[in-house]
Write a protein that holds these residues in place. Structure first.
Motif, PDB file in Angstrom:
ATOM      1  N   GLY A 132       5.571 -12.265  -8.934  1.00  0.00           N
ATOM      2  CA  GLY A 132       5.451 -11.201  -7.951  1.00  0.00           C
ATOM      3  C   GLY A 132       4.432 -10.145  -8.337  1.00  0.00           C
ATOM      4  O   GLY A 132       3.978  -9.383  -7.481  1.00  0.00           O
TER       5      GLY A 132
ATOM      6  N   ARG B 269      -1.236 -12.874  -6.215  1.00  0.00           N
ATOM      7  CA  ARG B 269       0.156 -12.662  -6.606  1.00  0.00           C
ATOM      8  C   ARG B 269       0.614 -13.823  -7.477  1.00  0.00           C
ATOM      9  O   ARG B 269       0.434 -15.002  -7.110  1.00  0.00           O
TER      10      ARG B 269
ATOM     11  N   GLY C 171       3.821  -5.679  -8.566  1.00  0.00           N
ATOM     12  CA  GLY C 171       3.851  -6.248  -7.224  1.00  0.00           C
ATOM     13  C   GLY C 171       4.422  -5.266  -6.217  1.00  0.00           C
ATOM     14  O   GLY C 171       5.186  -4.375  -6.573  1.00  0.00           O
ATOM     15  N   THR C 172       4.036  -5.433  -4.976  1.00  0.00           N
ATOM     16  CA  THR C 172       4.519  -4.526  -3.928  1.00  0.00           C
ATOM     17  C   THR C 172       5.699  -5.105  -3.161  1.00  0.00           C
ATOM     18  O   THR C 172       6.368  -4.408  -2.424  1.00  0.00           O
ATOM     19  N   THR C 173       5.928  -6.393  -3.372  1.00  0.00           N
ATOM     20  CA  THR C 173       7.055  -7.035  -2.686  1.00  0.00           C
ATOM     21  C   THR C 173       7.933  -7.758  -3.695  1.00  0.00           C
ATOM     22  O   THR C 173       7.448  -8.293  -4.694  1.00  0.00           O
ATOM     23  N   ALA C 174       9.236  -7.764  -3.461  1.00  0.00           N
ATOM     24  CA  ALA C 174      10.155  -8.462  -4.359  1.00  0.00           C
ATOM     25  C   ALA C 174       9.856  -9.958  -4.336  1.00  0.00           C
ATOM     26  O   ALA C 174       9.554 -10.504  -3.280  1.00  0.00           O
ATOM     27  N   PRO C 175       9.902 -10.598  -5.496  1.00  0.00           N
ATOM     28  CA  PRO C 175       9.568 -12.023  -5.566  1.00  0.00           C
ATOM     29  C   PRO C 175      10.557 -12.922  -4.826  1.00  0.00           C
ATOM     30  O   PRO C 175      10.219 -14.016  -4.423  1.00  0.00           O
ATOM     31  N   GLY C 176      11.801 -12.456  -4.654  1.00  0.00           N
ATOM     32  CA  GLY C 176      12.791 -13.316  -4.009  1.00  0.00           C
ATOM     33  C   GLY C 176      13.384 -14.289  -5.007  1.00  0.00           C
ATOM     34  O   GLY C 176      13.184 -14.144  -6.213  1.00  0.00           O
TER      35      GLY C 176
ATOM     36  N   SER D 136       7.321 -20.943  -2.406  1.00  0.00           N
ATOM     37  CA  SER D 136       5.912 -20.564  -2.329  1.00  0.00           C
ATOM     38  C   SER D 136       5.032 -21.793  -2.095  1.00  0.00           C
ATOM     39  O   SER D 136       5.156 -22.789  -2.811  1.00  0.00           O
TER      40      SER D 136
END
Length: 200
Positions: A29, A44, A164-169, A194
DNA sequence: CACGCGATTCGCT
DNA sequence: GCGAATCGCGTGT
């Protein structure tokens, strides 16, 4: 709301001063950035592998310190780049468990500089194979032996890793790829679903 | 100093 | 799915 370029949010050096498998997992992420005279390209991180030391026969550091692998022993947060198969470079972020340790970045999801990456790779921007492999992403970002030792935690570094700006999940843990020893160890991490993850 | 082989990729079958 | 390309590192002589 625009953010100033001066406030680049890099991962601090202490991020890397932890067990290698933790660093490998948490790099998912984050954003690998490389600025060159040609321009900026970044992606990313969606796939990583952990390599440690004497307890890991597959690691370059398994048999002690050498002129090639010395950064793995003393440089947390720096880049360890090596040349492989006479054709490719692989990018690692040095970690610090008990030394040594490093995280191989195996795949990226392209974010910026798509045109530049496509030119370096000799393919179209839309090609899903742009950065889905260790050698591929190094070529796409223009990472070479010259980047060995780069301070990834330094906002002024041309090669760095940003938060990172978004959670990796959800994260998937599996066996490592392309090695013949210690392949059973669960040291490969990738972001579930992904489309940019390397094959297999 | 010689030799073997690898944390890969790409093209061809 | 298989094998060549390609070269520097690490080990052993």
């Amino acid at each position: 709301m625009l953010r100033s370029r001066a406030l680049i949010d890099v991962l601090a050096v202490d991020f890397y001063r932890r067990p290698t498998e933790v660093v490998a997992r948490e790099l998912l992420g984050a954003v690998l950035v490389h600025e060159t005279d040609e321009g900026l390209a970044c992606g990313r991180i969606v796939e990583t592998e952990a390599y440690t030391g004497a307890d890991d026969p597959a690691s370059h550091a398994a048999r002690g310190r050498t002129p090639r692998n010395f950064l793995m022993f003393e440089a947390p947060g720096q880049a360890y780049v090596y040349f492989i198969y006479g054709n490719h470079f692989c990018f690692n972020a040095v970690s610090f468990d008990h030394p040594p340790g490093a995280v191989l970045v195996r795949a990226l999801e392209p974010l910026r500089g798509l045109d530049l990456m496509a030119r370096r790779r000799g393919m179209r921007e839309s090609d899903p194979r742009l950065t889905n492999g260790p050698g591929k992403l190094a070529q796409a970002l223009g990472v070479t032996r010259a980047d060995n030792g780069a301070a990834l935690y330094d906002p002024a570094s041309r090669l760095r890793i940003e938060r990172g700006t978004t959670a990796p999940g959800p994260i998937v843990v599996s066996e490592r790829i392309g090695i013949n020893v210690a392949r059973h160890l669960p040291l490969r991490f990738h972001i579930a679903g992904s489309p940019c993850v390397s094959k297999r």
